[in-house]
Design a protein around this motif. Structure first.
Motif, PDB file in Angstrom:
ATOM      1  N   SER A  11      97.450  -5.800  97.220  1.00  0.00           N
ATOM      2  CA  SER A  11      96.349  -6.684  96.817  1.00  0.00           C
ATOM      3  C   SER A  11      95.154  -5.886  96.327  1.00  0.00           C
ATOM      4  CB  SER A  11      95.916  -7.552  98.002  1.00  0.00           C
ATOM      5  OG  SER A  11      96.987  -8.378  98.393  1.00  0.00           O
ATOM      6  N   GLU A  12      94.384  -6.538  95.473  1.00  0.00           N
ATOM      7  CA  GLU A  12      93.178  -5.896  94.935  1.00  0.00           C
ATOM      8  C   GLU A  12      92.009  -6.863  95.020  1.00  0.00           C
ATOM      9  OE1 GLU A  12      95.098  -2.674  91.880  1.00  0.00           O
ATOM     10  OE2 GLU A  12      94.526  -4.631  91.070  1.00  0.00           O
ATOM     11  N   TYR A  13      90.824  -6.302  95.167  1.00  0.00           N
ATOM     12  CA  TYR A  13      89.634  -7.131  95.306  1.00  0.00           C
ATOM     13  C   TYR A  13      88.481  -6.333  94.729  1.00  0.00           C
ATOM     14  CZ  TYR A  13      86.944 -10.752  97.757  1.00  0.00           C
ATOM     15  OH  TYR A  13      86.149 -11.825  98.073  1.00  0.00           O
ATOM     16  N   SER A  14      87.706  -6.940  93.854  1.00  0.00           N
ATOM     17  CA  SER A  14      86.571  -6.222  93.265  1.00  0.00           C
ATOM     18  C   SER A  14      85.290  -7.013  93.473  1.00  0.00           C
ATOM     19  CB  SER A  14      86.762  -6.040  91.754  1.00  0.00           C
ATOM     20  OG  SER A  14      87.890  -5.247  91.516  1.00  0.00           O
ATOM     21  N   GLU A  15      84.203  -6.300  93.654  1.00  0.00           N
ATOM     22  CA  GLU A  15      82.909  -6.990  93.772  1.00  0.00           C
ATOM     23  C   GLU A  15      81.794  -6.063  93.299  1.00  0.00           C
ATOM     24  OE1 GLU A  15      82.412  -9.673  97.101  1.00  0.00           O
ATOM     25  OE2 GLU A  15      80.299  -9.099  97.246  1.00  0.00           O
ATOM     26  N   LEU A  16      80.848  -6.655  92.588  1.00  0.00           N
ATOM     27  CA  LEU A  16      79.686  -5.903  92.119  1.00  0.00           C
ATOM     28  C   LEU A  16      78.694  -5.757  93.268  1.00  0.00           C
ATOM     29  CD1 LEU A  16      78.745  -4.811  89.346  1.00  0.00           C
ATOM     30  CD2 LEU A  16      77.544  -6.984  89.029  1.00  0.00           C
TER      31      LEU A  16
END
Ligand SMILES: CC(C)(COP(=O)(O)OP(=O)(O)OC[C@H]1O[C@@H](n2cnc3c(N)ncnc32)[C@H](O)[C@@H]1OP(=O)(O)O)[C@@H](O)C(=O)NCCC(=O)NCCS
Length: 157
Positions: A11-16
């Motif tokens: 799984s991948e998760y991105s956040e600024l």
């Protein structure tokens, strides 16, 4: 229960990194990174088990360099090994400076999740099959880490 490969639940998760989550120096709070690690780890765990999970433990975390506001956090998680009702998930945190494209590794952590059914009972998890050399190494190392974790848990009790 049919075994599943590691890659099925990666799984991948991105956040600024935004000002709301800054410390007084204008960098991202460590607690925010920990929250995202828990979230991204849970995603892989739920995808593998296909049922709700709770976090039983998070191994220690280092913060190798500060994350500046405006940089992008990119997290990646995978199931390293399943025991019976618990599983170890590894999470790696990378940070991209959007102005330059430079990517740094800032943290990694191992989390243990326990699978729970709708009534709150612990449930067995399908075995995971490591395929690549890295997955096989993580699978082997996970057994050693679990021994240490369970010893620490015993001491706390
Ligand atoms: C995690 C929890 C379900 C364990 O329940 P328990 O009654 O102690 O159950 P057990 O001792 O049988 O443990 C269940 C499994 O979790 C593993 N486990 C429990 N605590 C662990 C820990 N601190 N680290 C690693 N593994 C752990 C056990 O080894 C066992 O694994 P296995 O079935 O794969 O062999 C329970 O303590 C709990 O609900 N904790 C709160 C979880 C939570 O709310 N987390 C969010 C943060 S507050």
């Amino acid at each position: 229960m049919n075994p599943k490969s590691v890659r099925e639940s990666i799984s991948e998760y991105s956040e600024l990194a935004l000002p709301n989550d800054a410390n007084v120096l204008g960098n991202l709070l460590g607690g925010k990174v920990m929250h995202l690690v828990d979230m991204c780890g849970a995603l892989a765990a739920i995808r593998h088990a296909r049922c709700p999970v709770v976090t039983a433990s998070i191994d220690y975390m280092n913060f190798l360099s500060p994350v500046r506001i405006g940089q992008l956090l990119m997290l990646r998680s995978s199931v390293n090994r399943v025991f019976r009702t618990s599983m170890e998930v590894g999470v790696k945190v990378l940070v991209e400076d959007l102005a330059t494209g430079e990517v740094r590794h800032t943290s990694s952590a191992y989390l243990t999740f326990v699978a729970i059914d709708a009534a709150g009972n612990r449930v067995p998890i399908p075995p995971v099959i490591p395929e690549t050399e890295d997955e096989k190494r993580r699978y082997d190392e996970a057994a050693r880490r679990r021994e240490h974790r369970l010893q620490m848990r015993q001491k706390e009790k």
